[in-house]
Design an enzyme around this catalytic site. Structure first.
Site: not given
Ligand code: ARG
Length: 503
Positions: A167-168, A289, A329
């Protein structure tokens, strides 16, 4: 020569505009007004809609078979070979005008001019949008079934793969990888339910509503709906042509789905980092990369994480376009269509790519196990043991354990000191031994006692797996049954079309 041709003149001009309006439009006006680009998504649906309408007009004896026959022949050619390039000519306002013009050019005005009896482009486009959208939803539903199947399969292998739950993003309590994956399976099953629900509202036929006020011809609306594989007709003719909540709803469902995918991908990105190393993603889901040769970046997960932005953007565009529109419409509605396609057409692909990424990922059991007990993930269980076995109030137990954590050790002397401070007695005096403390702090204890329905204990996860499997089978039936119904309807449509075309 077709006598009407003399009257109507040059047949290559847009059949819709040519009598009422004069003058050439500039390229800018033409491109602003044209929906041709977005209409590529509905061109083949339009051919089906034309065929269904013509079959019905013939059945109702509104169009004679002698006129229907050459028209249907051309429509069948378009069905088989695809809508010809000429129908997409930018001088036509949209694909409906394009196809009607091409058909009229090929069959003559006396024949081609009858296709649009009792119809408007308003009910025509609404029908095309709906049947294309429903087909896309079905593809997404099938992909969700595949994704959920993979999640259940991988979860099954990891019922005993202990890992920290967070959590967190801080270590919280031990769970298993299976439990974690089942959380996502559950989320995706709600996405599935929402899309099924949306499907039921999408797969309705507006055809026969004409411009807004229906028509005086004795059309059989239920019959065209049936031929197109729609579950029912959209009854009110004004609602049928003016509403696009079906599009916004589909976009909203897909936005929620992509938000769930985004969360999952974020975790895969974190888990594959060299800090965490819970997972190695297969090379095909990664990039390197151009300068740093060591790099293996989780680009696929990153793009999938971002896709919800496109979906939400499309949803916001769509809803902003319809808000405040008076009945019925309005041309604004055309401007919504590109957002619908931009949003929903690639979601099936996204689901399948995620599915493949999970299937090929290597989860590292040892690393997960190493982290499962780190950072005091089992201290809740220690406090719970004090409550269960020694009747200490939970808040007091929380204080005792919390103070020991703060003092840097969970051994009995440290706990005793904290207990004296917060409870006025040592734990040892209550009969708590170092072994009891150790047992409570073991990761396996914490896990095995959390055996409520939906908990991470292996036995609960086994039950959950069996239940989810059943649910998945039920859901698989929904999508295959819908597909079967639609293809049976389209078979019927084609049989009728071929009969009329005399092929
Ligand atoms: N291309 C139009 C659309 O997508 C079709 C309907 C046009 N109707 C009209 N009244 N101009 O909405």
């Amino acid at each position: 020569m077709d006598p009407l041709e003399k009257v109507i003149g040059n047949m290559t001009r847009d059949v819709v505009r040519k009598a009422r309006l004069g003058g050439e439009r500039t390229g800018d006006i033409e491109s602003l007004l044209s929906s041709m680009e977005a209409d590529k998504h509905i061109a083949s649906s339009d051919v089906l809609v034309d065929m269904a309408h013509l079959i019905m007009l013939t059945k109702q004896q509104i169009v004679h078979e002698e006129h229907a026959q050459p028209l249907m022949k051309e429509l069948l050619t378009m069905y088989e070979l695809g809508v010809p390039a000429e129908a997409f000519d930018p001088s036509y306002e949209d694909i409906h005008a394009g196809i009607e013009t091409v058909l009229t050019n090929r069959t003559g005005g006396d024949v081609g001019g009858r296709l649009h009896i009792g119809r408007s482009r308003n009910d025509e486009v609404a029908t095309c949008l709906r049947i294309r959208t429903r087909d896309i939803i079905l593809e997404q539903l099938e992909a969700l079934i595949r994704l959920r199947t993979v999640l259940l399969t991988v979860a099954e292998e990891h019922v005993h793969t202990i890992m920290p739950g967070f959590t967190h993003l801080q270590h919280a309590q031990p769970v298993t990888l299976a439990h974690h994956l089942l959380a996502y399976e559950q989320m995706f099953s709600r996405d599935y339910d929402r899309l099924c629900d949306a499907f039921n509202r999408v797969n309705c036929s507006p055809l026969g509503s004409a411009a807004l006020a229906s028509t005086g011809y004795p059309l059989d609306r239920a019959y065209t709906a049936e031929l197109l594989g729609c579950d029912k007709i959209l009854i009110n003719s004004m609602d049928a042509v003016a509403s696009r909540d079906f599009a916004a709803e589909t976009l909203a469902c897909d936005t929620l789905l992509l938000a769930n995918i985004s969360r999952f991908c974020e975790e895969l990105i974190i888990w594959s980092s060299s800090f965490v190393q819970f997972v190695t993603l297969d090379d095909q889901y990664c990039s390197t990369s151009s300068i740093m040769p060591q790099k293996k970046n989780p680009d696929v997960a990153e793009i999938l994480r971002s896709r919800v932005g496109t979906l939400l953007g499309a949803f916001v565009s769509a809803i902003t376009i319809v808000k405040g529109l008076p009945m019925a419409y309005n041309r604004d509605l055309q401007d919504l269509n590109p957002h619908l396609w931009r949003g929903i057409t690639e979601v099936r692909r996204d689901i399948d790519v995620l599915c493949g990424m999970i299937k090929t990922a290597q989860f590292h059991r040892e690393r997960m196990a190493q982290e499962a007990g780190r950072g005091g993930t089992t201290t809740t269980e220690l406090a719970d043991m004090l409550v269960r076995d020694f009747d200490i109030p939970f808040r007091t137990a929380h204080h005792i354990v919390g103070k020991a954590v703060r003092d840097g050790s969970l051994d009995l002397p440290t706990l005793d000191k904290a207990a004296e401070e917060f409870y006025g007695r040592t734990l040892s005096s209550l009969g708590i031994t170092p072994e009891k403390v150790q047992h409570a702090l073991a990761v396996t204890t914490s896990l095995s006692v959390r055996k409520l329905p939906g908990g991470p204990a292996p036995q609960s996860v086994q039950t959950a797996l069996a239940e989810r499997q059943k649910e998945l089978e039920k859901d698989t039936n929904f999508v295959s049954e819908k597909k079967r119904q639609i293809s049976a309807s389209l078979d019927k449509l084609l049989t009728q079309a071929r009969r009329i075309a005399n092929i």
